[in-house]
Design a protein around this motif. Structure first.
Motif, mmCIF file in Angstrom:
data_model
loop_
_atom_site.group_PDB
_atom_site.id
_atom_site.type_symbol
_atom_site.label_atom_id
_atom_site.label_comp_id
_atom_site.label_asym_id
_atom_site.label_seq_id
_atom_site.Cartn_x
_atom_site.Cartn_y
_atom_site.Cartn_z
ATOM 1 N N PRO A 96 0.818 -1.220 0.000
ATOM 2 C CA PRO A 96 0.000 0.000 0.000
ATOM 3 C C PRO A 96 0.853 1.273 0.000
ATOM 4 C CG PRO A 96 -0.857 -1.563 1.600
ATOM 5 C CD PRO A 96 0.458 -2.109 1.126
ATOM 6 N N ALA A 97 1.946 1.268 0.762
ATOM 7 C CA ALA A 97 2.832 2.435 0.783
ATOM 8 C C ALA A 97 3.509 2.615 -0.573
ATOM 9 C CB ALA A 97 3.880 2.300 1.886
ATOM 10 N N GLY A 98 3.859 1.520 -1.222
ATOM 11 C CA GLY A 98 4.472 1.596 -2.552
ATOM 12 C C GLY A 98 3.528 2.181 -3.582
ATOM 13 N N GLU A 99 2.265 1.769 -3.529
ATOM 14 C CA GLU A 99 1.266 2.312 -4.461
ATOM 15 C C GLU A 99 1.043 3.802 -4.206
ATOM 16 O OE1 GLU A 99 -2.165 -0.159 -3.997
ATOM 17 O OE2 GLU A 99 -1.140 -1.932 -4.778
ATOM 18 N N TRP A 100 0.961 4.167 -2.931
ATOM 19 C CA TRP A 100 0.785 5.573 -2.564
ATOM 20 C C TRP A 100 1.978 6.405 -3.030
ATOM 21 C CZ3 TRP A 100 3.862 8.071 1.242
ATOM 22 C CH2 TRP A 100 3.461 9.361 1.572
ATOM 23 N N LEU A 101 3.184 5.868 -2.834
ATOM 24 C CA LEU A 101 4.393 6.575 -3.257
ATOM 25 C C LEU A 101 4.398 6.799 -4.764
ATOM 26 C CD1 LEU A 101 7.149 7.770 -2.468
ATOM 27 C CD2 LEU A 101 8.113 5.482 -2.841
ATOM 28 N N SER A 102 4.028 5.792 -5.512
ATOM 29 C CA SER A 102 4.001 5.904 -6.968
ATOM 30 C C SER A 102 3.050 7.007 -7.433
ATOM 31 C CB SER A 102 3.601 4.567 -7.593
ATOM 32 O OG SER A 102 3.637 4.654 -8.996
ATOM 33 N N TRP A 105 4.481 10.498 -6.314
ATOM 34 C CA TRP A 105 5.632 10.925 -7.129
ATOM 35 C C TRP A 105 5.265 11.195 -8.587
ATOM 36 C CZ3 TRP A 105 10.327 7.381 -5.577
ATOM 37 C CH2 TRP A 105 10.901 7.869 -4.388
ATOM 38 N N ASP A 106 4.010 11.059 -8.947
ATOM 39 C CA ASP A 106 3.618 11.282 -10.344
ATOM 40 C C ASP A 106 4.131 12.638 -10.825
ATOM 41 O OD1 ASP A 106 2.416 10.629 -12.775
ATOM 42 O OD2 ASP A 106 0.572 11.655 -12.244
ATOM 43 N N GLU A 107 4.902 12.609 -11.899
ATOM 44 C CA GLU A 107 5.503 13.783 -12.546
ATOM 45 C C GLU A 107 6.605 14.443 -11.732
ATOM 46 O OE1 GLU A 107 2.771 16.466 -14.461
ATOM 47 O OE2 GLU A 107 1.422 14.827 -14.982
ATOM 48 N N VAL A 108 7.146 13.768 -10.725
ATOM 49 C CA VAL A 108 8.332 14.250 -10.032
ATOM 50 C C VAL A 108 9.531 13.698 -10.787
ATOM 51 C CG1 VAL A 108 9.702 14.139 -7.907
ATOM 52 C CG2 VAL A 108 7.218 14.375 -7.780
ATOM 53 N N GLY A 109 10.373 14.583 -11.262
ATOM 54 C CA GLY A 109 11.503 14.134 -12.078
ATOM 55 C C GLY A 109 10.980 13.443 -13.321
ATOM 56 N N ASP A 110 11.448 12.224 -13.533
ATOM 57 C CA ASP A 110 11.011 11.439 -14.691
ATOM 58 C C ASP A 110 9.955 10.408 -14.319
ATOM 59 O OD1 ASP A 110 12.838 12.752 -16.348
ATOM 60 O OD2 ASP A 110 14.450 11.344 -15.840
ATOM 61 N N TRP A 111 9.372 10.529 -13.142
ATOM 62 C CA TRP A 111 8.407 9.543 -12.646
ATOM 63 C C TRP A 111 7.014 9.818 -13.199
ATOM 64 C CZ3 TRP A 111 9.862 5.528 -9.539
ATOM 65 C CH2 TRP A 111 8.842 4.718 -9.051
ATOM 66 N N TYR A 112 6.433 8.806 -13.785
ATOM 67 C CA TYR A 112 5.043 8.929 -14.272
ATOM 68 C C TYR A 112 4.283 7.701 -13.836
ATOM 69 C CZ TYR A 112 6.693 12.834 -16.946
ATOM 70 O OH TYR A 112 7.248 14.028 -17.299
ATOM 71 N N HIS A 113 3.170 7.919 -13.152
ATOM 72 C CA HIS A 113 2.366 6.818 -12.610
ATOM 73 C C HIS A 113 1.483 6.270 -13.706
ATOM 74 C CE1 HIS A 113 -0.071 4.508 -9.889
ATOM 75 N NE2 HIS A 113 -1.147 5.093 -10.358
#
Length: 113
Positions: A96-102, A105-113
């Motif tokens: 659950p924490a991993g899903e929340w983190l993803s 972090w959406d659109e932080v740096g190169d991160w896209y959920h």
């Protein structure tokens, strides 16, 4: 800070958010005025204002900002690979924490959920 310590901190922050969400859900279920206010506002004109005020979560807002800053620091220090490594470690310890983190972090740096 070590990777393991960072992962533990992120999971701890996620638990804080979940505790606030549960508390808010409990208050909404047991406060008859909230239901009446929503019903009145839906018939009225200010639906967005009510929805945003009901969703107002100061702990979640603050924690999400902190976690985004952590993501930015990871991106600056090691790029997407560093973010991915930490996210995978979080997910491994708490899905659950991993899903929340993803999502957070959406659109932080190169991160896209």
């Amino acid at each position: 800070m070590s990777d393991d310590k960072l992962v533990s901190e992120i999971i701890g922050l996620h638990f804080m958010v979940e505790a606030e969400r549960e508390s808010m859900d409990h208050k909404r279920k047991h406060d008859p005025h909230i239901g009446l206010m929503v019903e009145w506002m839906i018939k009225g004109e200010i639906v967005n204002l009510v929805c945003s005020s009901l969703k107002s979560a100061p702990v979640e807002d603050f924690v999400s900002t902190v976690v985004c800053l952590i993501g930015l620091q990871l991106h600056v220090s090691g790029g997407f690979d560093r973010m991915k490594k930490i996210a995978d470690m979080v997910d491994e310890k708490s899905m659950p924490a991993g899903e929340w983190l993803s999502v957070t972090w959406d659109e932080v740096g190169d991160w896209y959920h």
